[in-house]
Design a protein around this motif. Structure first.
Motif, short mmCIF file in Angstrom:
data_model
loop_
_atom_site.label_atom_id
_atom_site.label_comp_id
_atom_site.label_asym_id
_atom_site.label_seq_id
_atom_site.Cartn_x
_atom_site.Cartn_y
_atom_site.Cartn_z
N UNK A 82 0.91 -0.97 -0.23
CA UNK A 82 0.00 -0.10 -0.09
C UNK A 82 0.88 1.21 0.20
N UNK A 83 0.69 2.03 -0.93
CA UNK A 83 1.45 3.53 -1.13
C UNK A 83 0.58 4.47 -1.28
N UNK A 84 1.29 5.68 -1.01
CA UNK A 84 0.39 6.99 -1.31
C UNK A 84 -1.11 6.77 -0.49
N UNK A 85 -1.03 6.48 0.77
CA UNK A 85 -2.10 6.10 1.31
C UNK A 85 -2.95 7.37 1.79
N UNK A 86 -4.36 7.09 1.72
CA UNK A 86 -5.08 8.26 1.76
C UNK A 86 -6.06 7.92 2.96
N UNK A 87 -6.67 8.87 3.69
CA UNK A 87 -7.44 8.96 4.85
C UNK A 87 -8.50 7.82 4.42
N UNK A 88 -9.27 7.85 3.09
CA UNK A 88 -10.27 6.96 2.61
C UNK A 88 -9.58 5.61 2.46
N UNK A 89 -8.66 5.24 2.67
CA UNK A 89 -8.10 4.11 2.77
C UNK A 89 -8.30 3.13 3.99
N UNK A 90 -8.49 3.99 5.06
CA UNK A 90 -8.77 3.41 6.09
C UNK A 90 -9.86 2.40 6.22
N UNK A 91 -9.68 1.44 7.06
CA UNK A 91 -10.43 0.33 7.20
C UNK A 91 -9.92 -0.98 7.74
N UNK A 92 -10.74 -2.10 7.82
CA UNK A 92 -10.01 -3.34 8.12
C UNK A 92 -10.07 -4.12 6.74
N UNK A 93 -8.68 -4.65 6.50
CA UNK A 93 -8.25 -5.28 5.33
C UNK A 93 -8.48 -6.76 5.56
N UNK A 94 -9.20 -7.42 4.75
CA UNK A 94 -9.24 -8.96 4.99
C UNK A 94 -8.70 -9.67 3.96
N UNK A 95 -8.12 -10.73 4.14
CA UNK A 95 -7.27 -11.60 2.93
C UNK A 95 -8.19 -12.68 2.77
N UNK A 96 -8.50 -13.12 1.60
CA UNK A 96 -9.46 -14.12 1.10
C UNK A 96 -8.61 -15.07 0.10
N UNK A 97 -9.09 -16.32 0.21
CA UNK A 97 -8.73 -17.07 -0.82
C UNK A 97 -9.77 -18.11 -1.26
#
Length: 117
Positions: A82-97
Motif C-alpha cells: 500500500x503506497x500513497x495512502x489516503x485517509x479514505x483507505x482506512x478500514x479493516x483489510x481482509x485476506x481471502x482465498x
C-alpha cells in the motif's frame, strides 16, 4: 480447512506506506485465487485486489497505481503493498482465498489500517 493469518496493518500518515501479508495454511494446493478486501467504517466490504495462480491481477479503481498485490505460491502467501495512502483507505483489510475456481472463499480475521494525520 484453510487458515489465514494476516499481518502488517497499522497507523500511518497520509502519503505513507504499509505492506500487508497473509499466509494460508491447511492446504498444499496451488491456491486458485488470493486477494484482499477492505471494509471501511459504516460501509460494505469491497474488493481491493486479487491475483490468480496464473498471475492475473484485478484491482479496484481506487487501488490502481498505488497498491500492488503479489504472491509467493510456494509459501501460499499473498502480499499487498500500500503506497500513497489516503485517509479514505482506512478500514479493516481482509485476506481471502479460493482454493479452486468453484470452491468457497476462506476469510482471515482482518488487519486494521488507519490513515490519519
Amino acid at each position: 480447512q484453510v487458515q489465514l493469518v494476516e499481518s502488517g496493518g497499522g497507523s500511518v500518515q497520509p502519503g505513507g506506506s504499509l505492506r500487508l501479508s497473509c499466509a494460508a495454511s491447511g492446504t498444499r494446493a496451488n491456491i486458485y485465487v488470493m486477494g484482499w478486501y477492505r471494509q471501511a467504517p459504516g460501509k460494505e466490504r469491497e474488493v481491493v485486489a486479487t491475483m490468480t495462480n496464473s498471475g492475473r491481477t484485478n484491482y479496484a479503481d481506487s487501488a490502481k497505481g498505488r497498491f500492488t498485490i503479489s504472491r509467493d505460491s510456494g509459501k501460499n502467501t499473498v502480499y499487498l503493498q500500500l503506497n500513497s495512502l489516503k485517509p479514505e483507505d482506512t478500514g479493516v483489510y481482509f485476506c481471502t482465498v479460493r482454493v479452486t475456481a468453484f470452491a468457497n472463499n476462506y476469510w482471515g480475521d482482518g488487519t486494521l489500517v488507519t490513515v490519519s494525520s
